[in-house]
Motif scaffolding. Sequence first.
Motif, PDB file in Angstrom:
ATOM      1  N   MET A 132       1.039  -1.258  -0.014  1.00  0.00           N
ATOM      2  CA  MET A 132       0.071   0.255   0.476  1.00  0.00           C
ATOM      3  C   MET A 132       1.042   1.181   0.153  1.00  0.00           C
ATOM      4  O   MET A 132       1.590   1.440   0.740  1.00  0.00           O
ATOM      5  N   ILE A 133       0.277   1.891  -0.332  1.00  0.00           N
ATOM      6  CA  ILE A 133       1.502   3.390  -0.847  1.00  0.00           C
ATOM      7  C   ILE A 133       0.147   4.352   0.270  1.00  0.00           C
ATOM      8  O   ILE A 133      -0.435   4.752   0.384  1.00  0.00           O
ATOM      9  N   LYS A 134       1.087   4.886   0.764  1.00  0.00           N
ATOM     10  CA  LYS A 134       0.620   6.059   2.046  1.00  0.00           C
ATOM     11  C   LYS A 134       1.390   7.476   1.190  1.00  0.00           C
ATOM     12  O   LYS A 134       2.169   7.741   1.246  1.00  0.00           O
ATOM     13  N   CYS A 135       0.406   8.697   1.780  1.00  0.00           N
ATOM     14  CA  CYS A 135       0.427  10.191   0.968  1.00  0.00           C
ATOM     15  C   CYS A 135       0.343  10.383   1.993  1.00  0.00           C
ATOM     16  O   CYS A 135      -0.114  10.689   3.199  1.00  0.00           O
ATOM     17  N   HIS A 136       1.312  11.451   2.526  1.00  0.00           N
ATOM     18  CA  HIS A 136       1.694  12.000   3.413  1.00  0.00           C
ATOM     19  C   HIS A 136       1.484  13.979   2.966  1.00  0.00           C
ATOM     20  O   HIS A 136       2.180  14.627   4.018  1.00  0.00           O
ATOM     21  N   LEU A 137       0.765  14.254   2.055  1.00  0.00           N
ATOM     22  CA  LEU A 137       0.191  15.503   1.914  1.00  0.00           C
ATOM     23  C   LEU A 137      -0.511  15.782   2.624  1.00  0.00           C
ATOM     24  O   LEU A 137      -0.423  17.378   3.612  1.00  0.00           O
ATOM     25  N   SER A 138      -1.475  15.719   3.794  1.00  0.00           N
ATOM     26  CA  SER A 138      -2.129  15.996   5.189  1.00  0.00           C
ATOM     27  C   SER A 138      -0.795  16.305   5.387  1.00  0.00           C
ATOM     28  O   SER A 138      -1.158  17.692   6.632  1.00  0.00           O
ATOM     29  N   ARG A 139      -0.157  15.758   6.050  1.00  0.00           N
ATOM     30  CA  ARG A 139       0.946  16.059   7.243  1.00  0.00           C
ATOM     31  C   ARG A 139       2.204  17.546   6.585  1.00  0.00           C
ATOM     32  O   ARG A 139       2.163  18.411   7.310  1.00  0.00           O
ATOM     33  N   LEU A 140       2.307  16.977   5.419  1.00  0.00           N
ATOM     34  CA  LEU A 140       2.823  18.538   5.034  1.00  0.00           C
ATOM     35  C   LEU A 140       2.142  19.363   5.035  1.00  0.00           C
ATOM     36  O   LEU A 140       2.783  21.050   5.600  1.00  0.00           O
ATOM     37  N   MET A 141       0.851  19.838   4.346  1.00  0.00           N
ATOM     38  CA  MET A 141       0.370  20.562   4.253  1.00  0.00           C
ATOM     39  C   MET A 141      -0.246  20.909   5.943  1.00  0.00           C
ATOM     40  O   MET A 141      -0.576  22.483   6.630  1.00  0.00           O
ATOM     41  N   GLY A 142      -0.227  20.199   7.090  1.00  0.00           N
ATOM     42  CA  GLY A 142      -0.841  20.318   8.868  1.00  0.00           C
ATOM     43  C   GLY A 142       0.449  21.572   8.940  1.00  0.00           C
ATOM     44  O   GLY A 142       0.667  23.183   9.582  1.00  0.00           O
ATOM     45  N   GLU A 143       1.567  20.879   8.855  1.00  0.00           N
ATOM     46  CA  GLU A 143       3.472  21.816   9.075  1.00  0.00           C
ATOM     47  C   GLU A 143       3.314  23.390   8.565  1.00  0.00           C
ATOM     48  O   GLU A 143       3.423  23.903   9.859  1.00  0.00           O
ATOM     49  N   LYS A 144       2.610  23.854   7.668  1.00  0.00           N
ATOM     50  CA  LYS A 144       2.498  24.726   6.723  1.00  0.00           C
ATOM     51  C   LYS A 144       1.009  25.169   7.428  1.00  0.00           C
ATOM     52  O   LYS A 144       1.344  26.515   6.690  1.00  0.00           O
ATOM     53  N   LYS A 145       0.207  24.517   7.768  1.00  0.00           N
ATOM     54  CA  LYS A 145      -1.061  25.136   7.920  1.00  0.00           C
ATOM     55  C   LYS A 145      -1.479  26.061   6.274  1.00  0.00           C
ATOM     56  O   LYS A 145      -1.937  26.800   6.515  1.00  0.00           O
ATOM     57  N   LEU A 146      -1.614  24.982   5.618  1.00  0.00           N
ATOM     58  CA  LEU A 146      -2.222  25.153   4.816  1.00  0.00           C
ATOM     59  C   LEU A 146      -3.691  23.993   4.215  1.00  0.00           C
ATOM     60  O   LEU A 146      -3.588  23.657   4.795  1.00  0.00           O
ATOM     61  N   LYS A 147      -4.454  24.790   3.616  1.00  0.00           N
ATOM     62  CA  LYS A 147      -5.546  24.900   3.026  1.00  0.00           C
ATOM     63  C   LYS A 147      -5.095  24.205   1.510  1.00  0.00           C
ATOM     64  O   LYS A 147      -4.630  24.264   0.657  1.00  0.00           O
ATOM     65  N   ILE A 148      -6.701  22.575   1.855  1.00  0.00           N
ATOM     66  CA  ILE A 148      -7.191  22.273   0.052  1.00  0.00           C
ATOM     67  C   ILE A 148      -6.340  23.631  -0.677  1.00  0.00           C
ATOM     68  O   ILE A 148      -5.817  23.416  -1.913  1.00  0.00           O
ATOM     69  N   ALA A 149      -7.437  24.978  -0.781  1.00  0.00           N
ATOM     70  CA  ALA A 149      -7.769  25.650  -1.504  1.00  0.00           C
ATOM     71  C   ALA A 149      -5.976  26.383  -2.110  1.00  0.00           C
ATOM     72  O   ALA A 149      -6.221  26.968  -2.778  1.00  0.00           O
ATOM     73  N   ASP A 150      -5.780  26.800  -0.666  1.00  0.00           N
ATOM     74  CA  ASP A 150      -4.308  26.881  -0.840  1.00  0.00           C
ATOM     75  C   ASP A 150      -3.332  25.937  -1.728  1.00  0.00           C
ATOM     76  O   ASP A 150      -2.650  27.024  -3.047  1.00  0.00           O
ATOM     77  N   VAL A 151      -3.258  25.268  -1.480  1.00  0.00           N
ATOM     78  CA  VAL A 151      -2.678  24.437  -2.703  1.00  0.00           C
ATOM     79  C   VAL A 151      -2.258  24.202  -4.100  1.00  0.00           C
ATOM     80  O   VAL A 151      -2.408  23.890  -4.405  1.00  0.00           O
ATOM     81  N   THR A 152      -4.447  24.220  -4.094  1.00  0.00           N
ATOM     82  CA  THR A 152      -4.910  24.132  -5.370  1.00  0.00           C
ATOM     83  C   THR A 152      -4.105  25.207  -6.013  1.00  0.00           C
ATOM     84  O   THR A 152      -3.853  25.387  -7.533  1.00  0.00           O
ATOM     85  N   ARG A 153      -4.865  26.721  -5.430  1.00  0.00           N
ATOM     86  CA  ARG A 153      -4.369  28.116  -6.002  1.00  0.00           C
ATOM     87  C   ARG A 153      -3.018  28.098  -6.540  1.00  0.00           C
ATOM     88  O   ARG A 153      -2.399  28.611  -7.307  1.00  0.00           O
ATOM     89  N   GLU A 154      -1.839  27.686  -5.394  1.00  0.00           N
ATOM     90  CA  GLU A 154      -0.224  27.607  -5.645  1.00  0.00           C
ATOM     91  C   GLU A 154      -0.158  26.493  -6.664  1.00  0.00           C
ATOM     92  O   GLU A 154       0.837  27.283  -6.805  1.00  0.00           O
ATOM     93  N   THR A 155      -0.586  25.588  -6.347  1.00  0.00           N
ATOM     94  CA  THR A 155       0.460  24.914  -7.422  1.00  0.00           C
ATOM     95  C   THR A 155      -0.512  24.676  -9.177  1.00  0.00           C
ATOM     96  O   THR A 155       0.022  24.256  -9.826  1.00  0.00           O
ATOM     97  N   GLY A 156      -2.070  24.925  -8.859  1.00  0.00           N
ATOM     98  CA  GLY A 156      -2.459  24.746  -9.997  1.00  0.00           C
ATOM     99  C   GLY A 156      -3.595  22.786 -10.422  1.00  0.00           C
ATOM    100  O   GLY A 156      -3.161  23.335 -11.544  1.00  0.00           O
ATOM    101  N   ILE A 157      -3.105  22.390  -9.430  1.00  0.00           N
ATOM    102  CA  ILE A 157      -3.422  20.949  -9.523  1.00  0.00           C
ATOM    103  C   ILE A 157      -5.478  21.017  -9.380  1.00  0.00           C
ATOM    104  O   ILE A 157      -5.554  22.011  -8.938  1.00  0.00           O
TER     105      ILE A 157
END
Length: 66
Positions: A1-26
Amino acid sequence: MIKCHLSRLMGEKKLKIADVTRETGINRGTITRLYHETAERVELNVMNKLCEYFECELGDLFEYQE
């Protein structure tokens, strides 16, 4: 199984999904699925953008667990 640590990385930087979407274009749905670990596949360009954005290696973002 592959574990994704995106939630942890976002939490460390206090980012929301909308922030990552806006700043990466993903697409928001892609970020949401990775955040909640429900994604079944991830495009290489998405992994590349996330690694650049978080200034991390692929192994910091994804981990293989048996």
